[in-house]
Write a protein that holds these residues in place. Structure first.
Motif, PDB file in Angstrom:
ATOM      1  N   GLY A 149       0.766  -1.239   0.000  1.00  0.00           N
ATOM      2  CA  GLY A 149       0.000   0.000   0.000  1.00  0.00           C
ATOM      3  C   GLY A 149       0.790   1.279   0.000  1.00  0.00           C
ATOM      4  N   ASP A 241      -6.107  -0.433  -1.561  1.00  0.00           N
ATOM      5  CA  ASP A 241      -5.578  -1.551  -2.342  1.00  0.00           C
ATOM      6  C   ASP A 241      -6.246  -1.665  -3.703  1.00  0.00           C
ATOM      7  N   ALA A 244      -4.222  -0.221  -6.729  1.00  0.00           N
ATOM      8  CA  ALA A 244      -2.809  -0.605  -6.810  1.00  0.00           C
ATOM      9  C   ALA A 244      -2.268  -0.635  -8.237  1.00  0.00           C
TER      10      ALA A 244
END
Length: 262
Positions: A149, A241, A244
């Motif tokens: 993250g 997330d 990403a």
């Protein structure tokens, strides 16, 4: 809200007014479970037409839940080249590490070509652009790449979509942030850290006079300005997330702003 940011630590700069974008971002990150260090520099707001928050820094922090295990604050003037690293260092001292950097701060400046000065150009560059690079540098230096993250989220304005001839120092420094995004993203991509920039469009944070509010509102299909919460939703998604796979992007989140209507 959920707790998708539980276990993450974020630094959010420019959190000095309860009606501001930085405040909305910090509040949403806290609601999502993150620990947050907020940065402010109230003297900048005090010298602007909109003024500092009437409750002061204490009131801003109180509305975020108060300083404690999940919230810390630091005041710093990014005209000082050592301030960006000091802000990141303070977050590391408080929470052990930083996973997310949101460089939301900005120096506003209204100077056209007949008024612009070297001093104001230098100050806007230092606060808006240079500090964003140095914050990213300090963030990257402390980042543990084994942690998931890693996120850097910067802020530009609409200077790449339409001219801002009345705000040259501001527009030029924000243009630098636009241009640095892809290079910073490339520098950190192999470490699993994403770098993206948000252009939030016209956001109602109390700075516009009634005439400008009316003219800009006419150019927004929804019939309203953006809200700080609109920006916070996007930023918190980029920090999550779920985002990403996105890096090196400048994202225009303007509600269909039709500049030609103004």
């Amino acid at each position: 809200m959920g707790e998708g940011m539980r276990g993450r630590v974020a630094v959010v700069t420019g959190v000095s007014r309860r009606i501001g974008i930085g405040f909305a971002i910090a509040r949403r990150l806290l609601d999502e479970g993150a620990r947050v260090l907020v940065h402010s520099w109230a003297p900048h707001d005090a010298e602007q037409p909109w003024g500092a928050d009437p409750t002061g820094t204490a009131g801003v922090l109180a509305e975020l839940g108060g300083e404690g295990e999940r919230l810390r604050h630091v005041a710093a003037d990014f005209a000082d080249p050592e301030a960006p690293a000091a802000v990141i260092d303070e977050a590391v001292r408080a929470f052990g590490h930083v996973d997310v950097l949101v460089a939301n701060h900005a120096r506003s400046s209204v100077q056209d070509l007949t008024q612009v000065t070297a001093a104001e150009l230098d100050l806007c560059w230092a606060v808006n652009a240079r500090a964003s690079v140095l914050l990213t540098q300090a963030f990257a230096a402390q980042h543990d790449d084994d942690r998931p993250g890693g996120r850097v989220i910067l802020f530009t304005s609409g200077q790449h979509l339409a001219p801002m001839a009345r705000e040259l120092p501001y527009a030029i420094s924000k243009g630098a942030i636009h241009q640095m995004t892809l290079s910073l993203a490339d520098a950190l991509a192999d470490r699993g850290i994403t770098v993206n920039t948000v252009n939030p469009g016209p956001v109602d944070t109390g700075w516009a006079d009634p005439e400008l509010t009316r003219r800009v509102g006419r150019a927004l299909p929804a019939g309203r300005w953006g809200t700080p919460e609109d920006v916070a939703r996007l930023v918190c998604w980029l920090a999550s997330d779920e985002a990403a796979w996105i890096t090196g992007q400048v994202i225009n989140s303007e509600g269909g702003f039709r500049r030609w209507v103004m």
